[in-house]
Design an enzyme around this catalytic site. Structure first.
Site: not given
Length: 575
Positions: A37, A59, A122-123, A420, A451, A478, A480, A484
């Protein structure tokens, strides 16, 4: 009743129209973002100014897409609403700041009267502080423009857009609701914004050029190393002119992938310290002079800070300064220096050693099994790609695997190695494809994403469908978060994800069999059949390929970098 101050205006124009006409002037044709708004009135002016509203799904994705758009179109814009919208976008804007990408972030905010009275709106945080979010963004913006005073607004907008372009980093423009339709002087639009880069002081520039030439002419085995900021600060013409005249061996960093025509006879490959191919590492590290252009020596860009080059043998060219060995020259920027180097270098005095030969080593990495391995896949991708493709790679296996892919001429590499943020690539691919379309080209955009990362931003496919973008997605299934796993927790639950029915997703979010082609590929033979299919290669719209790879497989460079990253993470002292 009109403001008496508007009566003296020669060409009255609403602030929103002025802003969006300036965006059009500097090359933007599509605006990402979401309605709220506090920005709705301003959005009405977008089509009036020859711009297209993208209509993103959230966003964060919009910010990722604006990043990708800027990397193919030159500069981009995103509109969000105060607080809730802009904070959702802030991660994507931070990534653009980190990686020197020019994005104009426009935030519709409460009226100047509401702000002055500290109203409980608001916000807000409910504390009357209407600058708190802008103050957050000030740390990831090279210019802040709070459009509160009509007599200053045009100048603020012009200055912010110039800073965004020249410094190649995001800017923040805060547009209050009561300023959106306020009239300001439109006569300024008759004069385009000056986007020319300030020139170096001639004497200082000449001195630096003389020093560089002294070392270059004396070197026995010089090389050129091109990094990200050569792309971001738009000196690739100067770099190629230097390459054509000197014929020196030229290498790129991972963040510089795509900066150099990889069909060039002097192109030698990707240098990333211990993550490099052996011949590349030997050639760069044995050089007695490295002309380093636009370097960003981050951990993943250098395979864990594993460069074996000496500053005593390096000349660094940057957008704000040049450094010759250990002598820094502030304010002498690389464009002018590179141009004069091209003019003044004496090729008869140069020693030009050969470059390593770079090929897509498909046969070498093909074993007897039908399993699609990382080692096999990335060189094979190099044979699938076409001239002038846009190649987007996600943080993880794709970012590291693409090091082993030799690009055809004209390919634009789009990666986010320094920031990253996983999931970035899906939004970035949408923005990059739209940027290419807005530029009037029919380039393919090819996205490689794991994925795990895909699940963060998958809904951005709906924007690709909506705007009929030419994107081919290779989703690497693959199971996951592979990058990591290799850093820490190969079997850890926190690196696992839920298996989706990936090829059914496009149909759920707006696609059909007519608008999206879908494939599941599990074997080398299936992959070969797909990559050599003419209809697949020439498809005009969206294609989605679910590509199966082993869970505990990763590109060579990722394994090396992940091991170094794990050691760095575990360090207790500086020793």
């Amino acid at each position: 009743m009109s403001d008496i101050r508007e009566q003296s205006l020669k060409k009255p124009i609403a602030v929103s129209e002025y802003l969006f006409r300036r965006l059009h002037e500097i090359g933007i044709r599509s605006v990402h973002g979401l309605p709220g708004d506090f920005n709705l009135v301003a959005l009405d002016y977008i089509p009036k100014c020859g711009l297209k509203w993208v209509g993103s799904v959230n966003e964060l994705n919009a910010a990722y897409a604006a990043d990708g758009y800027a990397r193919t179109k030159g500069i981009s814009a995103i509109v969000t609403t105060f607080g809730v919208g802009e904070l959702s976008a802030i991660n994507g804007i931070a990534g653009a700041f980190s990686e020197h990408v020019p994005v104009v972030h426009i935030v519709g905010c409460p009226s100047t009267i509401s702000q002055r009275n500290g109203m409980l709106l608001h916000h807000t945080l409910g504390n009357g502080d209407f600058n708190v979010f802008a103050n957050m963004s000030s740390q990831i913006s090279c210019d802040m423009a709070r459009l509160n005073k009509p007599e200053e607004i045009a100048g603020q907008i012009d200055h912010a857009l110039r800073e965004c372009w020249i410094r190649s980093r995001p800017v923040y423009i805060m547009l209050p609701t009561d300023m959106a339709e306020k009239n300001i002087e439109g006569a300024r639009l008759d004069t385009p914004i000056d986007l020319t880069e300030p020139k170096n002081d001639p004497d200082r520039e000449d001195y630096v050029v003389d020093v560089v030439l002294k070392y270059l002419h004396a070197a026995k085995s010089p090389v050129i190393l091109v990094d990200a900021c050569a792309i971001r600060h738009r000196v690739l013409k100067e770099v190629h002119d230097l390459l054509e005249k000197t014929k020196l061996p030229v290498f790129v960093t991972p963040m510089g992938k795509g900066a150099i025509n990889e069909d060039h006879e002097n192109y030698g490959g990707v240098y990333a310290g211990t993550g490099s191919q052996a011949a590349v590492a030997e050639r760069v590290e044995s050089a007695d002079l490295v002309l380093s252009i636009g370097s960003l020596k981050s951990d993943f860009n250098t395979a864990g800070f594993s460069y074996r080059t000496s500053q005593l043998k390096t000349i660094d060219f940057h957008s704000t300064h040049c450094t010759v060995r250990y002598s820094e020259y502030p304010g002498v920027v690389m464009r002018g220096v590179l141009r004069k180097l091209v003019e003044r270098v004496d090729v008869s005095k140069l020693s030009v050693p050969p470059s390593p030969k770079v090929t897509n080593e498909v046969a070498k990495n093909r074993d007897s099994s039908q399993t699609i391995t990382q080692a096999f896949f990335w060189p094979r991708v190099g044979e699938y790609l076409k001239k002038n493709d846009i190649v987007v790679t996600e943080t993880g296996t794709s970012n590291f695997g693409i090091w082993e892919t030799r690009f055809p001429a004209g390919v634009t590499g789009v990666t986010q190695i320094l920031w990253g943020s996983i999931g970035w690539s899906v939004g970035a691919a949408q923005g990059a494809a739209l940027g290419a379309k807005d530029a009037g080209t029919d380039r393919r955009t090819v996205l490689f994403v794991g994925d795990g990362s895909f699940q963060l931003t998958a809904q951005e496919i709906t924007t690709m469908i909506r705007h009929k973008l030419r994107v081919t997605i290779f989703l690497i299934y693959n199971d996951g978060f592979t990058i990591e796993r290799f850093i820490h927790g190969m079997e850890a639950e926190y690196n696992d994800i839920t298996r989706w029915k990936y090829t059914e997703l496009p149909g759920v979010i707006g696609g059909s069999d007519e608008t999206v082609r879908k494939f599941i590929v599990k074997t080398k033979d299936e992959l070969e059949k797909l990559l050599t299919d003419k209809e697949f290669n020439d498809a005009p719209g969206l294609q989605f390929v679910e590509l199966w790879m082993p869970r505990e497989d990763a590109p060579r460079a990722l394994k090396i970098t992940a091991e170094i990253a794990a050691k760095n993470n575990a360090k207790m002292t500086d020793e």
